[in-house]
Design an enzyme around this catalytic site. Structure first.
Site, PDB file in Angstrom:
ATOM      1  N   GLY A 132     -39.991  32.621  15.965  1.00 45.94           N
ATOM      2  CA  GLY A 132     -38.531  32.200  16.308  1.00 45.94           C
ATOM      3  C   GLY A 132     -37.981  30.904  15.486  1.00 45.94           C
ATOM      4  O   GLY A 132     -37.527  31.165  14.603  1.00 45.94           O
ATOM      5  N   GLU A 366     -29.458  30.349  18.035  1.00 46.96           N
ATOM      6  CA  GLU A 366     -28.984  29.538  16.251  1.00 46.96           C
ATOM      7  C   GLU A 366     -29.865  28.027  16.012  1.00 46.96           C
ATOM      8  O   GLU A 366     -29.422  27.080  15.724  1.00 46.96           O
ATOM      9  CB  GLU A 366     -27.771  29.298  16.118  1.00 46.96           C
ATOM     10  CG  GLU A 366     -26.881  30.600  15.915  1.00 46.96           C
ATOM     11  CD  GLU A 366     -25.842  30.561  15.026  1.00 46.96           C
ATOM     12  OE1 GLU A 366     -25.674  29.660  13.951  1.00 46.96           O
ATOM     13  OE2 GLU A 366     -24.944  31.522  15.396  1.00 46.96           O
TER      14      GLU A 366
END
Length: 383
Positions: A132, A366
């Site tokens: 991630g 993001e």
């Protein structure tokens, strides 16, 4: 170029046009989109008809050629009524910006015109189950095969997955290479053999934007599908995020503004103890703090958008700061808006509980806001 502290007449006219479209053709479907967790097709059609679905695409490829601030205004105004729908222009920019920044002209001419016309959408495949925030540890791999590549692996948390026809996907192309410099970017088409999708994630918010895994099982890719140079994919991915974090910040500002607008309308109508609750100083102080936070975030977003347009060297700091500040503001303002409506705010009769749920993701995707602070600190320490 626009003045950092005043939008141009064109920007103001754009805002008015998007707001009218959003209120008339997107807002009426927002609650149903959330409740049914379905892609907002009506919103998509309305955005395409008005050329607001991918305003960033350059004119030479059939797009509107909107500057970074104009794109942020589109996203902000759509998010004001429906966060899920605002992900249409936001994700289209995220998915296609690597091509705008680094692809060959042939690749741009193949994939950007269908995006500009509304025939196709673009998504972005970077994150994985175990990669991630640590994107360099990705395991998705593209192996050379003849003149092309064979793609294997998966990507997680992909916005508008299944709806988009095109995907920019990051994969390891040199397993023995230096970490972070062994990754390349490719365009994958939804119709490519061996490419499939996982089940839709069941999410807290932005339910109208499908989030699914991308699954690659010996997907053949022609050699000309590579975006940019071999081994430069991660650098390109992070450069892309420097720009697109500003659009997520704009989305967060839009959500916060929508919540503030609804709260203001409510407190001016609701009466308790014989007078409108807007007359109570405690309520007024809450509203003032909410408005101050929203406007502060908006100004930071617009400055970051100007830096994005110019490609300023300090964009990484300002993009991270705008995303972090705006998303924290959205979470705080939507929570306070629910509080101002009391029991009504906790029900689906009003959109505040949806806005609060939608706001949460802006602190996560993001790059989490913890990662944004790492980005800012590194930039500061470099001087």
């Amino acid at each position: 170029m626009f003045d950092l502290f005043r939008t141009t007449d064109d920007h103001d006219a754009l805002r008015a046009a998007v707001r009218e479209l959003a209120e008339e053709r997107i807002a009426p479907h927002a609650a149903e989109t959330d409740e049914r967790a379905e892609f907002p097709k009506a919103a998509y059609d309305a955005l395409v008809a008005s050329d607001f679905h991918a305003p960033h695409v350059p004119e030479e490829y059939g797009g509107a050629g909107a500057d970074a601030l104009a794109t942020c205004i589109v996203i902000e105004e759509v998010a004001r009524v429906c966060a899920s729908s605002s992900l249409i222009p936001a994700v289209n920019k995220l998915g296609s910006l690597p091509l705008v920044l680094a692809a060959s002209d042939d690749l741009k001419r193949k994939y950007l015109p269908p995006l500009a016309s509304g025939e196709a959408m673009f998504s972005y495949g970077l994150s994985e189950r175990d990669a991630g925030s640590d994107t360099a540890s990705m395991r998705c791999k593209a192996t050379p095969s003849g003149d092309g590549w064979v793609l294997n692996g998966q990507k997680s948390w992909i916005s508008n997955a299944g709806e988009s026809q095109f995907y920019t996907v990051l994969a390891v192309t040199d397993p023995q290479g230096e970490r972070g410099r062994n990754i390349s970017a490719f365009v994958v088409e939804r119709s490519d053999p061996g490419f499939s999708f996982g089940a839709k994630e069941k999410k807290l918010g932005i339910k109208g934007s499908p989030t699914r895994e991308l699954l690659f099982d010996d997907v053949p890719l022609p050699g000309d599908r590579m975006v940019g140079e071999p081994g430069q994919g991660l650098k390109l991915a992070l450069r892309t995020l420097d720009h697109t974090r500003v659009t997520i910040a704009a989305q967060a500002v839009g959500i916060a503004q929508g919540a503030l607008d609804h709260a203001l309308a409510y407190v001016k109508e609701r009466k308790q103890f014989g007078k409108h609750i807007a007359d109570f100083q405690g309520i007024q102080f809450m509203l003032a703090d909410m408005a101050m936070a929203v406007e502060s975030a908006r100004q930071l977003v617009y400055v970051a958008a100007a830096k994005s347009e110019r490609g300023d060297a300090d964009l990484p700091f300002f993009g991270a700061a705008a995303k972090c500040q705006a998303s924290d503001t959205a979470m705080r303002v939507t929570t306070d808006a629910v509080q101002l409506l009391g029991g009504y705010g906790y029900t689906q009769d009003f959109p505040l509980e949806r806005m609060m749920r939608d706001a949460k993701i802006t602190q996560i995707y993001e790059g989490t806001n913890q990662i944004q602070r790492v980005v800012m600190a590194r930039h500061l320490l470099k001087g």
